[in-house]
Scaffold this active site. Structure first.
Site, mmCIF file in Angstrom:
data_model
loop_
_atom_site.group_PDB
_atom_site.id
_atom_site.type_symbol
_atom_site.label_atom_id
_atom_site.label_comp_id
_atom_site.label_asym_id
_atom_site.label_seq_id
_atom_site.Cartn_x
_atom_site.Cartn_y
_atom_site.Cartn_z
ATOM 1 N N CYS A 251 68.002 62.322 22.293
ATOM 2 C CA CYS A 251 66.553 62.369 22.058
ATOM 3 C C CYS A 251 66.192 61.626 20.780
ATOM 4 O O CYS A 251 67.048 61.336 19.939
ATOM 5 C CB CYS A 251 66.069 63.817 21.901
ATOM 6 S SG CYS A 251 66.419 64.900 23.292
ATOM 7 N N ASP B 24 49.275 32.044 -5.155
ATOM 8 C CA ASP B 24 48.198 32.089 -4.166
ATOM 9 C C ASP B 24 46.872 32.440 -4.826
ATOM 10 O O ASP B 24 46.796 33.351 -5.666
ATOM 11 C CB ASP B 24 48.535 33.136 -3.100
ATOM 12 C CG ASP B 24 47.474 33.245 -2.033
ATOM 13 O OD1 ASP B 24 47.508 32.429 -1.101
ATOM 14 O OD2 ASP B 24 46.605 34.139 -2.161
#
Length: 488
Positions: free
Chosen positions: A34, A438
């Site tokens: 599981c 940037d």
């Protein structure tokens, strides 16, 4: 993490979905495995054992739980955030390399022997490349069984199985159901549309779709990408043909509609869509680290779960990064659209306005440089890049070594730190890529009181490692200017 038994048991007992994909719980008494968040009553700790992958569980003789469907849990974040051999191999396996080229092809891509690859994967994941690819084929088969009306024989070969018998045996071994029984379990309300596949792409919460889909929509190249009816749509160049993906953000999943010319491309298309949307990230780990900086903490608390918008085609992104040098986003889109119209491969899109695949490096290498409406220096950068991509001297892919590829890119004319780190962040998937030069990052830093010079900002950002690419997303979110590409 699967070796930390105490921590795994706590996660299972609390049904903590954050650990889905990090490890898998196998129950010794039922022989079922599981995900940690399985809704059933947790087994006794002494009956639990833990594995790092679904393939390892299957190889040990455990079957997938029919309630939590562990084979459909989000992928392990490790394979995206790490740059070592095992992580690169896992990214290639997810991209279908073993099914198309075999284990020798996987080894050749990575520059190692097949024995070294098998030994490394077995030591870390408890399963070799063939077992990992088998697990992926089983999941692909399940998707096709549940989302199409195709005959089982067609599904078997589309999922990558060499025979119908192997297909039947694998489905039974993995899911404890025959292919027909799996199809009969499909909800009666399922609507099947010929030619399309509809599925859900899971992710770890939280996920903030604003920057993710906003960036993709803002930089979309006409003909290749579009935003339509609440979905980001784009064409895909795939190993066996082409496809169109439509991705719609939902509260607990991404709704995905795929139209493929060849169903053998399904696992590759899913893998690339997940990678583009950064769905296998661990946002809790990322945000916890960034919150340690008092300047970033309010940004994270305001909109947690930001992802890094990436790409479905690394070479395409590199070309677009060069086209966007020194111009606005609108101008970059215009340049790219001209190339698409002139050199892209036409596709049919009855549902929208997509017209072409982005041109291949080979077709771009053959064009006349004088036809490019750009300065001479950038023209040289463009032609050098596409020539090296076309002849294979430069390869950009999920298996690329980040440091080595950075060095190769920096050696190209016109490639500076910004262009290289943009490619590292969005194409190669480096979670620590940073863009201190940037314009948007510098503006945001100045507004927040952070150092605005590249050197000082880089020094401050050392505390954000190894998640500086995610810090860039939070910084960009504070700046309202249109997205602009800077000089190389």
């Amino acid at each position: 993490m699967h070796t930390d038994t105490e921590r795994c048991v706590r996660a299972v007992q609390s049904k903590d979905a954050r650990f889905d994909g990090w490890f898998f719980t196998a129950v010794l008494t039922t022989r079922i495995y599981c995900r940690p968040s399985c809704p059933v009553v947790p087994p006794k700790p002494e009956n639990m054992t833990f594995y790092p992958s679904a393939a390892a569980c299957q190889q040990a003789g455990f079957r997938a739980c029919k309630r939590c469907r562990p084979d459909t849990s989000p992928g392990s974040p490790e394979w995206n955030q790490r740059a070592d051999l095992v992580a690169r191999a896992m990214r290639l396996i997810a991209d279908g390399t073993v099914d198309r080229e075999g284990v020798p092809g996987l080894a050749a891509r990575l520059g190692y022997s097949t024995r070294q690859i098998e030994r490394q994967l077995l030591a870390e994941l408890g399963a070799g490349p063939l077992a990992l690819a088998r697990a992926q084929r089983a999941q692909t088969a399940r998707l096709l069984i549940e989302t199409t009306a195709l005959p089982m024989a067609e599904i078997a070969f589309a999922a990558g199985f060499s025979s119908i018998r192997t297909f039947n045996d694998t489905v039974r071994d993995v899911f404890a159901l025959s292919p027909t029984e799996l199809r009969n379990r499909r909800p009666k309300t399922t609507v099947l549309t010929p030619g399309t596949l509809t599925l859900r792409l899971p992710f770890r919460a939280p996920l903030n779709p604003d920057n993710l889909f906003g960036h993709l929509a803002a930089t979309a190249v006409p003909g290749v990408e579009e935003w339509r009816a609440g979905a980001y749509r784009r064409t895909l160049r795939l190993p066996y043909g082409h496809g169109i993906a439509a991705l719609t953000p939902k509260s607990d999943h991404i709704a995905c509609r795929l139209t493929l010319s060849d169903l053998r491309d399904l696992p590759v298309a899913i893998s690339r869509c997940r990678r583009m949307l950064d769905l296998d990230a661990d946002p809790v780990a990322v945000d916890d680290q960034l919150r340690t900086d008092p300047v970033l903490a309010p940004l994270v608390d305001k909109a947690p779960g930001r992802r890094v918008p990436r790409t479905v085609d690394e070479a395409e992104f590199a070309v677009r990064a060069v086209l966007g040098q020194q111009v606005s986003t609108a101008a970059a889109r215009t340049h790219a659209a001209r190339l698409v119209t002139a050199h892209g491969e036409p596709v049919d899109d009855p549902e929208g306005g997509l017209t072409h695949l982005f041109p291949s490096a080979e077709s771009l290498a053959a064009l006349d440089p004088e036809s490019l409406a750009m300065p001479q220096s950038r023209r040289r950068t463009f032609t050098t890049l596409v020539a090296q991509l076309a002849d294979g001297s430069l390869h950009l892919g999920v298996e690329s070594d980040w440091a080595e590829t950075r060095a190769q890119l920096l050696a190209l004319p016109g490639f500076g730190p910004w262009t290289v780190d943009a490619i590292a962040m969005r194409a190669l998937g480096d979670p620590d890529a940073f863009l201190p030069t940037d314009l948007g990052v510098r503006r945001a830093a100045q507004e927040l009181g952070l150092p605005s010079t590249p050197a000082a900002l880089t020094a401050r950002a050392a505390a954000w490692r190894p998640w500086r690419a995610y810090a860039v997303q939070y910084l960009w979110a504070t700046d309202s200017h249109p997205i602009n590409f800077l000089p190389a």
